[in-house]
Each structure stands twice: as C-alpha cells, then as structure tokens.
Design a protein around this motif. Sequence first.
Motif, PDB file in Angstrom:
ATOM      1  N   LEU A 151     -74.315  22.742 -22.427  1.00  0.00           N
ATOM      2  CA  LEU A 151     -73.048  22.797 -23.151  1.00  0.00           C
ATOM      3  C   LEU A 151     -72.055  21.787 -22.582  1.00  0.00           C
ATOM      4  CD1 LEU A 151     -72.524  26.648 -23.674  1.00  0.00           C
ATOM      5  CD2 LEU A 151     -73.273  24.946 -25.337  1.00  0.00           C
ATOM      6  N   VAL A 152     -72.095  21.598 -21.280  1.00  0.00           N
ATOM      7  CA  VAL A 152     -71.237  20.585 -20.648  1.00  0.00           C
ATOM      8  C   VAL A 152     -71.669  19.197 -21.100  1.00  0.00           C
ATOM      9  CG1 VAL A 152     -70.622  19.526 -18.445  1.00  0.00           C
ATOM     10  CG2 VAL A 152     -70.677  22.021 -18.662  1.00  0.00           C
ATOM     11  N   GLN A 153     -72.968  18.957 -21.065  1.00  0.00           N
ATOM     12  CA  GLN A 153     -73.507  17.666 -21.489  1.00  0.00           C
ATOM     13  C   GLN A 153     -73.147  17.389 -22.952  1.00  0.00           C
ATOM     14  OE1 GLN A 153     -75.114  16.283 -18.972  1.00  0.00           O
ATOM     15  NE2 GLN A 153     -75.850  14.366 -19.858  1.00  0.00           N
ATOM     16  N   LYS A 154     -73.263  18.421 -23.782  1.00  0.00           N
ATOM     17  CA  LYS A 154     -72.967  18.285 -25.208  1.00  0.00           C
ATOM     18  C   LYS A 154     -71.522  17.874 -25.441  1.00  0.00           C
ATOM     19  CE  LYS A 154     -72.705  21.101 -29.418  1.00  0.00           C
ATOM     20  NZ  LYS A 154     -72.887  22.481 -29.957  1.00  0.00           N
ATOM     21  N   ALA A 155     -70.604  18.450 -24.670  1.00  0.00           N
ATOM     22  CA  ALA A 155     -69.183  18.127 -24.846  1.00  0.00           C
ATOM     23  C   ALA A 155     -68.917  16.652 -24.565  1.00  0.00           C
ATOM     24  CB  ALA A 155     -68.333  18.999 -23.925  1.00  0.00           C
ATOM     25  N   PHE A 156     -69.533  16.126 -23.504  1.00  0.00           N
ATOM     26  CA  PHE A 156     -69.350  14.707 -23.189  1.00  0.00           C
ATOM     27  C   PHE A 156     -69.999  13.827 -24.253  1.00  0.00           C
ATOM     28  CE2 PHE A 156     -68.699  16.317 -18.803  1.00  0.00           C
ATOM     29  CZ  PHE A 156     -67.526  15.638 -18.504  1.00  0.00           C
ATOM     30  N   GLU A 157     -71.208  14.187 -24.654  1.00  0.00           N
ATOM     31  CA  GLU A 157     -71.917  13.359 -25.630  1.00  0.00           C
ATOM     32  C   GLU A 157     -71.192  13.307 -26.966  1.00  0.00           C
ATOM     33  OE1 GLU A 157     -75.779  15.074 -25.751  1.00  0.00           O
ATOM     34  OE2 GLU A 157     -76.442  14.131 -23.858  1.00  0.00           O
ATOM     35  N   THR A 158     -70.562  14.406 -27.360  1.00  0.00           N
ATOM     36  CA  THR A 158     -69.810  14.435 -28.616  1.00  0.00           C
ATOM     37  C   THR A 158     -68.681  13.415 -28.610  1.00  0.00           C
ATOM     38  OG1 THR A 158     -70.346  16.774 -28.940  1.00  0.00           O
ATOM     39  CG2 THR A 158     -68.461  15.922 -30.159  1.00  0.00           C
ATOM     40  N   ARG A 159     -68.139  13.163 -27.432  1.00  0.00           N
ATOM     41  CA  ARG A 159     -67.053  12.182 -27.299  1.00  0.00           C
ATOM     42  C   ARG A 159     -67.564  10.796 -26.925  1.00  0.00           C
ATOM     43  NH1 ARG A 159     -62.197  15.160 -26.747  1.00  0.00           N
ATOM     44  NH2 ARG A 159     -61.115  13.153 -26.627  1.00  0.00           N
ATOM     45  N   PRO A 198     -56.480  13.261  -7.929  1.00  0.00           N
ATOM     46  CA  PRO A 198     -55.785  12.710  -9.107  1.00  0.00           C
ATOM     47  C   PRO A 198     -55.868  13.599 -10.353  1.00  0.00           C
ATOM     48  CG  PRO A 198     -57.066  10.996  -8.011  1.00  0.00           C
ATOM     49  CD  PRO A 198     -57.391  12.281  -7.319  1.00  0.00           C
ATOM     50  N   LEU A 199     -56.946  14.353 -10.509  1.00  0.00           N
ATOM     51  CA  LEU A 199     -57.080  15.195 -11.700  1.00  0.00           C
ATOM     52  C   LEU A 199     -56.083  16.344 -11.733  1.00  0.00           C
ATOM     53  CD1 LEU A 199     -60.962  15.456 -12.199  1.00  0.00           C
ATOM     54  CD2 LEU A 199     -59.324  14.144 -13.562  1.00  0.00           C
ATOM     55  N   LEU A 200     -55.454  16.626 -10.583  1.00  0.00           N
ATOM     56  CA  LEU A 200     -54.456  17.689 -10.545  1.00  0.00           C
ATOM     57  C   LEU A 200     -53.154  17.276 -11.217  1.00  0.00           C
ATOM     58  CD1 LEU A 200     -55.068  18.916  -6.890  1.00  0.00           C
ATOM     59  CD2 LEU A 200     -55.548  20.211  -8.966  1.00  0.00           C
ATOM     60  N   LYS A 201     -53.002  15.992 -11.456  1.00  0.00           N
ATOM     61  CA  LYS A 201     -51.786  15.483 -12.088  1.00  0.00           C
ATOM     62  C   LYS A 201     -52.075  15.131 -13.550  1.00  0.00           C
ATOM     63  CE  LYS A 201     -50.010  13.502  -7.772  1.00  0.00           C
ATOM     64  NZ  LYS A 201     -49.577  12.249  -7.075  1.00  0.00           N
ATOM     65  N   GLY A 202     -51.328  15.698 -14.442  1.00  0.00           N
ATOM     66  CA  GLY A 202     -51.496  15.391 -15.855  1.00  0.00           C
ATOM     67  C   GLY A 202     -52.542  16.273 -16.507  1.00  0.00           C
ATOM     68  N   PRO A 203     -52.631  16.245 -17.830  1.00  0.00           N
ATOM     69  CA  PRO A 203     -53.586  17.093 -18.550  1.00  0.00           C
ATOM     70  C   PRO A 203     -55.037  16.685 -18.259  1.00  0.00           C
ATOM     71  CG  PRO A 203     -52.558  15.527 -20.047  1.00  0.00           C
ATOM     72  CD  PRO A 203     -51.821  15.409 -18.751  1.00  0.00           C
ATOM     73  N   LEU A 204     -55.909  17.669 -18.200  1.00  0.00           N
ATOM     74  CA  LEU A 204     -57.322  17.406 -17.954  1.00  0.00           C
ATOM     75  C   LEU A 204     -58.001  17.088 -19.280  1.00  0.00           C
ATOM     76  CD1 LEU A 204     -59.700  17.458 -15.903  1.00  0.00           C
ATOM     77  CD2 LEU A 204     -60.060  19.849 -16.574  1.00  0.00           C
ATOM     78  N   THR A 205     -58.653  15.927 -19.340  1.00  0.00           N
ATOM     79  CA  THR A 205     -59.408  15.525 -20.529  1.00  0.00           C
ATOM     80  C   THR A 205     -60.825  15.145 -20.112  1.00  0.00           C
ATOM     81  OG1 THR A 205     -58.817  13.181 -20.330  1.00  0.00           O
ATOM     82  CG2 THR A 205     -57.293  14.612 -21.582  1.00  0.00           C
ATOM     83  N   LEU A 206     -61.721  15.114 -21.084  1.00  0.00           N
ATOM     84  CA  LEU A 206     -63.093  14.699 -20.798  1.00  0.00           C
ATOM     85  C   LEU A 206     -63.137  13.251 -20.342  1.00  0.00           C
ATOM     86  CD1 LEU A 206     -64.989  16.392 -23.774  1.00  0.00           C
ATOM     87  CD2 LEU A 206     -65.207  16.977 -21.355  1.00  0.00           C
ATOM     88  N   GLU A 207     -62.261  12.429 -20.923  1.00  0.00           N
ATOM     89  CA  GLU A 207     -62.222  11.006 -20.547  1.00  0.00           C
ATOM     90  C   GLU A 207     -61.845  10.850 -19.076  1.00  0.00           C
ATOM     91  OE1 GLU A 207     -62.195  11.256 -24.856  1.00  0.00           O
ATOM     92  OE2 GLU A 207     -60.998  12.272 -23.314  1.00  0.00           O
ATOM     93  N   ARG A 208     -60.828  11.589 -18.635  1.00  0.00           N
ATOM     94  CA  ARG A 208     -60.426  11.504 -17.229  1.00  0.00           C
ATOM     95  C   ARG A 208     -61.519  12.072 -16.323  1.00  0.00           C
ATOM     96  NH1 ARG A 208     -55.230  14.226 -15.649  1.00  0.00           N
ATOM     97  NH2 ARG A 208     -55.462  12.883 -13.817  1.00  0.00           N
ATOM     98  N   LEU A 209     -62.149  13.148 -16.764  1.00  0.00           N
ATOM     99  CA  LEU A 209     -63.194  13.782 -15.968  1.00  0.00           C
ATOM    100  C   LEU A 209     -64.388  12.848 -15.803  1.00  0.00           C
ATOM    101  CD1 LEU A 209     -63.889  16.398 -14.519  1.00  0.00           C
ATOM    102  CD2 LEU A 209     -64.682  17.333 -16.697  1.00  0.00           C
ATOM    103  N   ALA A 210     -64.723  12.113 -16.847  1.00  0.00           N
ATOM    104  CA  ALA A 210     -65.880  11.218 -16.818  1.00  0.00           C
ATOM    105  C   ALA A 210     -65.691  10.038 -15.876  1.00  0.00           C
ATOM    106  CB  ALA A 210     -66.182  10.715 -18.230  1.00  0.00           C
ATOM    107  N   GLU A 211     -64.472   9.798 -15.434  1.00  0.00           N
ATOM    108  CA  GLU A 211     -64.199   8.702 -14.503  1.00  0.00           C
ATOM    109  C   GLU A 211     -64.637   9.030 -13.073  1.00  0.00           C
ATOM    110  OE1 GLU A 211     -60.055   8.023 -14.840  1.00  0.00           O
ATOM    111  OE2 GLU A 211     -60.162   7.134 -16.855  1.00  0.00           O
ATOM    112  N   HIS A 212     -64.980  10.291 -12.822  1.00  0.00           N
ATOM    113  CA  HIS A 212     -65.309  10.731 -11.464  1.00  0.00           C
ATOM    114  C   HIS A 212     -66.757  11.208 -11.377  1.00  0.00           C
ATOM    115  CE1 HIS A 212     -61.014  10.748 -10.322  1.00  0.00           C
ATOM    116  NE2 HIS A 212     -60.816  11.145 -11.565  1.00  0.00           N
TER     117      HIS A 212
END
Length: 314
Positions: free
Chosen positions: A205-213, A177-191
């Motif tokens: 740095l990956v953890q920081k990006a999620f925590e910021t959102r 499903p992530l191949l369809k549509g723009p990739l966002t942190l919100e969509r990524l966090a669903e998996h």
Amino acid sequence: MKLQQLRCLIEVARRDLNVSEAAEALHTSQPGVSKQIRALEDELGVQVFVRHGKRLVTVTEPGKAVIAIAERMLSEAQNLRRAGEEYANDQLGTLTIAATHTQARYALPKAVAAFKRKYPKVELVLHQGNPTQICDQVIAGEADMGVATEMISEYPELISLPVYQWNRCVVVPPRHPLLKGPLTLERLAEHPIVTYDFAFANRSLVQKAFETRGLKPHVVLSAQDSDVIKTYVELGLGVGILAKMAFDPKRDLTLRAIDASHLFESSTTRLGIKRGAYLRRYAYEFIELFAPQLSRSVVERLVLGQTEGSAYEL
C-alpha cells in the motif's frame, strides 16, 4: 489406515514433495515417511505420487482427491481431541496465536494480560512471523488463530475477521527537515526510507501510493520488526514508515512521529481462523477480549459455515 500415514502424506504435500523436510517436521526419518506413504497407497489401491526413482515428482489426479480428504480427516481428528479436552477440563489447555511483530508487540498485550488473569492454567503460546507464515501455521493447525493484515483474506481456507483499522506515521530524528512544513509524498521521496519488507501487505500500500504519484522511493532497509525500523532511523540510515500504533512517545524519546494517514490507504488488522476448526471456549473468550465486536455467536457461525461468506467488514 492410520493417522500417522495421513500426517506423512499431508506434510510431504505441504513441503512441495520434499520428503526429507517432511520427515524433519514430523520428527521422524525419511525412510519412515516413505514407508508410511507406501503403506497408505497400498491400502487405498491408488498411487498418490508420481515417482522418478526414489524422488517424488508430482501428485496424481486421484492423489489430489486423497490429499484433500486426508486434510479434512486430520482436521476433524484435531477437532475431536479438542472437544474431548473441552469437556475434560475447560480451565486447562493451550492457546496458540500466530501474529506479526507489530501486532504481538503493540496490539495483543492487553488482551493477553486479561486472558492470563482469567485462565492462569491455560498455556498461551505466541508465534511471530510474516503474514504468509502466519496463515500457513493456522492452515496447518500449528496455531489456533492468526493476527495480521489484509493477506489473511486471500486464503480461502481461512475465515477472515476484521478487528480494527490503522494507518501509518513517518518516524524521524529530532530537528529533521520533514518536521517543518506539511508532509507530502514528494518530500518523503527525497529521503532514504526504512520500512516493512514485501512479505507484508501494508508495504504494498505504501509502494502503491508512491507509484500513483509517479515517485520511486529509495528503500534502504526492509524489516519485519517495527523496533528494528526505529533503531535504524535512530542510527541515521533513513526515515521510517511504520504502523502508527508502533510509536510510543513515552518510550521513543529519541524520535519524532509525523502523522501520515493522509498519504496512505488505511490497513485492516484481521483475525484468521481455519474454516471448520473447533475452538475451545477460552479461545472464543480471547477473541472477545481482543475484538469485543467479534462475539462467539458471530465467529462460530462463520467458522462452522453456518452463514454465507467467509468474512464480514468493519
């Protein structure tokens, strides 16, 4: 005073005063290590360690100064040996590089191949580990240089040299499903996510990006090895977040990569060299093969303390 006494002293200090571990690392016996340290203390007339029975419990104040001097003496002894080897035969010797799996597998091969063509008689040894292990090996003199990410710059004993910047991709099976549509942190966090473990600075740095959102990703597996991450993505365990350089569309035919550089801060691969180390000519040549912008004159000035600072930036 003997070099072996200094080696025993420093190894015990590095091993958190664990004499048995120090003895194993030095390929000798525990009583032998204790005897060497006692002999050194007797010669110096100071007690380096506080003892409780036969157990070492802490380092004395004069002991801290002794250990620091001993480290410098051993480092200079190693430099002296390398200088002798340099002038005896500059085509023979050993070059030891400590690197993370991703750097060893994807960033270093071209430089290694070119180096071996030029110096076929030099033994090139490659140690793999996490960034902390890499830095420790370089500081201990077990490796001539280390290749990892930002963590190298956190060690004052090392000169930190930037090589190149890189970012990440998200790896998924075909028709995900992530191949369809723009990739966002919100969509990524669903998996469920498979990525590097916490020993790697780029994981933070990956953890920081999620925590910021305000997002809490579900990391189901952590690994040091990019190929392990891809294997478990293939098995359907989750989606992978890994260095973009670690994905090869010609080899990773069962996976698809999605650029994620817009989601995460870029990372910098760095070269770490022990401050004051003597590097043989072929070591400088390897550095230039790996990072052409790092000429011998630049590296030598920094390593030998002939210029201000311990690092420069890209």
